[in-house]
Each structure stands twice: as C-alpha cells, then as structure tokens.
Write a protein that holds these residues in place. Structure first.
Motif, PDB file in Angstrom:
ATOM      1  N   ILE A  90       1.873  -7.780   3.902  1.00  0.00           N
ATOM      2  CA  ILE A  90       1.554  -6.459   3.371  1.00  0.00           C
ATOM      3  C   ILE A  90       2.728  -5.522   3.617  1.00  0.00           C
ATOM      4  O   ILE A  90       3.169  -5.337   4.757  1.00  0.00           O
ATOM      5  CB  ILE A  90       0.295  -5.878   4.039  1.00  0.00           C
ATOM      6  CG1 ILE A  90      -0.878  -6.849   3.923  1.00  0.00           C
ATOM      7  CG2 ILE A  90      -0.058  -4.517   3.432  1.00  0.00           C
ATOM      8  CD1 ILE A  90      -2.104  -6.421   4.728  1.00  0.00           C
TER       9      ILE A  90
ATOM     10  N   LEU B 221      -8.451  -5.024   2.691  1.00  0.00           N
ATOM     11  CA  LEU B 221      -7.313  -5.081   3.599  1.00  0.00           C
ATOM     12  C   LEU B 221      -7.538  -6.089   4.724  1.00  0.00           C
ATOM     13  O   LEU B 221      -6.632  -6.849   5.091  1.00  0.00           O
ATOM     14  CB  LEU B 221      -7.037  -3.702   4.197  1.00  0.00           C
ATOM     15  CG  LEU B 221      -6.204  -2.728   3.369  1.00  0.00           C
ATOM     16  CD1 LEU B 221      -6.006  -1.425   4.125  1.00  0.00           C
ATOM     17  CD2 LEU B 221      -4.859  -3.330   2.996  1.00  0.00           C
TER      18      LEU B 221
ATOM     19  N   ARG C 280      -2.758   0.877  -4.134  1.00  0.00           N
ATOM     20  CA  ARG C 280      -2.437  -0.482  -3.716  1.00  0.00           C
ATOM     21  C   ARG C 280      -1.859  -1.292  -4.869  1.00  0.00           C
ATOM     22  O   ARG C 280      -2.162  -1.035  -6.027  1.00  0.00           O
ATOM     23  CB  ARG C 280      -3.714  -1.205  -3.238  1.00  0.00           C
ATOM     24  CG  ARG C 280      -4.303  -0.629  -1.954  1.00  0.00           C
ATOM     25  CD  ARG C 280      -5.766  -0.310  -2.111  1.00  0.00           C
ATOM     26  NE  ARG C 280      -6.317   0.267  -0.889  1.00  0.00           N
ATOM     27  CZ  ARG C 280      -6.882  -0.437   0.077  1.00  0.00           C
ATOM     28  NH1 ARG C 280      -7.016  -1.735  -0.052  1.00  0.00           N
ATOM     29  NH2 ARG C 280      -7.330   0.151   1.146  1.00  0.00           N
TER      30      ARG C 280
ATOM     31  N   PHE D  20      -4.945   2.507   6.940  1.00  0.00           N
ATOM     32  CA  PHE D  20      -5.900   1.558   6.402  1.00  0.00           C
ATOM     33  C   PHE D  20      -6.754   2.167   5.287  1.00  0.00           C
ATOM     34  O   PHE D  20      -7.600   1.490   4.732  1.00  0.00           O
ATOM     35  CB  PHE D  20      -6.852   1.065   7.506  1.00  0.00           C
ATOM     36  CG  PHE D  20      -6.360  -0.132   8.264  1.00  0.00           C
ATOM     37  CD1 PHE D  20      -6.732  -1.417   7.904  1.00  0.00           C
ATOM     38  CD2 PHE D  20      -5.516   0.027   9.357  1.00  0.00           C
ATOM     39  CE1 PHE D  20      -6.290  -2.521   8.601  1.00  0.00           C
ATOM     40  CE2 PHE D  20      -5.070  -1.070  10.074  1.00  0.00           C
ATOM     41  CZ  PHE D  20      -5.456  -2.350   9.700  1.00  0.00           C
TER      42      PHE D  20
ATOM     43  N   ASN E  40     -11.426  -1.158   2.501  1.00  0.00           N
ATOM     44  CA  ASN E  40     -11.139  -1.607   3.857  1.00  0.00           C
ATOM     45  C   ASN E  40     -11.424  -3.089   4.023  1.00  0.00           C
ATOM     46  O   ASN E  40     -10.678  -3.806   4.698  1.00  0.00           O
ATOM     47  CB  ASN E  40     -11.947  -0.773   4.849  1.00  0.00           C
ATOM     48  CG  ASN E  40     -11.204  -0.587   6.148  1.00  0.00           C
ATOM     49  OD1 ASN E  40     -11.504  -1.247   7.125  1.00  0.00           O
ATOM     50  ND2 ASN E  40     -10.208   0.304   6.161  1.00  0.00           N
TER      51      ASN E  40
ATOM     52  N   ILE F 156       0.840  -1.193   0.000  1.00  0.00           N
ATOM     53  CA  ILE F 156       0.000   0.000   0.000  1.00  0.00           C
ATOM     54  C   ILE F 156       0.876   1.245   0.000  1.00  0.00           C
ATOM     55  O   ILE F 156       1.960   1.267   0.580  1.00  0.00           O
ATOM     56  CB  ILE F 156      -0.967   0.035   1.212  1.00  0.00           C
ATOM     57  CG1 ILE F 156      -0.196   0.031   2.537  1.00  0.00           C
ATOM     58  CG2 ILE F 156      -1.934  -1.130   1.150  1.00  0.00           C
ATOM     59  CD1 ILE F 156      -1.080   0.201   3.759  1.00  0.00           C
TER      60      ILE F 156
END
Length: 259
Positions: free
Chosen positions: A196, A186, A160, A155, A183, A115
């Motif tokens: 991640i 994730l 991404r 978040f 969200n 991210i």
C-alpha cells in the motif's frame, strides 16, 4: 491509459448533483479511459448531471449504502476491463488531479493499492476538517497501526486506487454495505500482504461536501475497532472472520471482456 494500463475512475454517488460537474472537470482525462458513476438512489439531479456530462452512469433503484455502492462500482469497473481503478468521491472533497500520481504508483508495479492521505502534509485542519473528526481520525489510526502492526498515516480516507488483481482477490462481497466497508477493505489488503502506497492529498470541507453525522460517525468508529480486532484475532489464528475468508465465492470476480 498509463504505461499500457487502462484507467477507470469510479464515483460512488449520493446527492452529488451540486458538486459533480466541477469534480468531473478536474479529472485528468488525458490518462483516464473511462469514468463510471453509481447513483445510490439519490433524490436530486445527480443522474441527470452525470448523463449530461457523458459519464457512464448506473442507478440503484433502492439505496444500498456506501459500501454497497462501492461493490457495484468495482464490479462495473472490472467488467469495463480496468487495469487500475481509482475511487473518487463526486463531492469534490478530494483533489482529482492526483489521480495521475496514484495510478502511476500502481502502473509502476511498485504498489497494488494507493491511498490519498489527508494527514500527510498536515493539510486536514487547514482544509476545514472538523477538529473532533481530526482527533478521532488520529486516535483510530494510531490504534489500528499498533494493533495491526503497520504504519499508515490514515485509515479513513475515501480516496483510493487499486490494481485489478486487488479487486479480483479481496472477498469484497463479505464486507459491510455501510461506511465501515472502506476500513474493512484496508484490513483485507493487509491480510493479503498487498503493498500500500500513500500520497499527500489536500481536502476541502464545505457546505455541499458530503459528511456523516455524529451518530453515524460513532457507529463507524465502533465498526473500525471491531474490524481491527477481528484482524488481530485472525492473525493470531483465534478466529476466522468472514471478511478474511479465501472463499472465491466472496470475490467480485468479473471476467475480462474481449477487446
């Protein structure tokens, strides 16, 4: 192509006619194999600009929402034989030149998702993020880290990158068609124990950049909290939310086409 990986950039677009060309020009085309844009029934010239630039474009006949747009983006990317998919908003709010770094972190085999964080490097407010959005971002992220037991710096970024395996594994069809899709995705990554990574990403807030209003921001925030507690309930085996299902029918599952 990067380390033998085919790189596809996807752009979920809505009323991006004024910013698309500048954003597209900043993409590192030396490593990006294809750019796909999905226009979510915009009422401006987004599609015309995309076609003039030579972008592979698809148009929804009716608006399906931000999450619904992403579902189409990822399905098309898988059909295009992507090994790594980077989602870039065409409003030029995020820095396209970081695509190389984000894709490289996945191509290295160290991470399955990356991210672009506006919080790392402390550039969010300097880039024009409204103070109330910054405070809400930090408060929601702190809550999610505590409840989910992780340590992400943000978040709520829309920048991404994902490996093909991520997009073939997550039950993305179960997700919302609205903004909370990001969200939910994730939290699904955490549920599947995908590694991640994060990179610091400066942001730009300006007149033509997309931005949801206060009412929708509140709806999004409530959706984030609901998703977070669904995740905790699932971890505690108290509930089986659909977004954490292992049902193969909820995956995008586009087969790789022969080269």
């Amino acid at each position: 192509m990067l380390h033998g990986n085919r790189i596809v950039v996807v752009m979920p677009a809505y009323r991006a006619g004024k910013t698309l060309e500048e954003c597209y020009a900043a993409i590192p085309h030396d490593i990006v194999d294809q750019v796909l844009l999905v226009d979510d029934a915009s009422d401006d010239d987004t599609l015309a600009v995309a076609e003039r630039l030579g972008i592979t474009a698809h148009r929804h006949p009716q608006n399906r929402g931000y999450g619904g747009n992403q579902k189409t983006c990822y399905r098309l990317a898988l059909e295009a034989n992507a090994d790594i998919v980077v989602m870039l908003h065409p409003d030029y709010q995020y820095e396209p030149r970081l695509i190389t770094a984000m894709a490289a972190m996945i191509a290295s085999g160290v991470y399955e998702a990356v991210i672009g964080s506006r919080i790392l490097g402390n550039t969010a407010l300097a880039g024009g993020m409204p103070l109330y959005k910054y405070i809400a971002n930090r408060a929601l992220t702190l809550t999610q880290n505590l409840v989910a037991g992780c340590k992400l710096s943000e978040f709520h970024t829309g920048y991404r990158a994902f490996s093909r395996r991520v997009l073939e594994t997550l039950p993305l069809k179960a997700n919302s068609d609205d903004f909370v899709f990001d969200n939910q995705m994730l939290m699904q990554l955490l549920a599947h124990d995908f590694a991640i990574g994060e990179v610091s990403c400066p942001t730009r807030y300006f007149a033509d950049a997309s931005e949801i209003n206060l009412r929708r921001s509140i709806v999004y925030g409530l959706g984030v909290l609901a998703t977070t507690w669904q995740y905790r309930a699932w971890r505690w085996r108290l509930a089986q939310p659909r977004i954490f299902s292992r049902d193969p029918g909820l995956r995008l599952g586009a087969a790789r086409k022969p080269q």
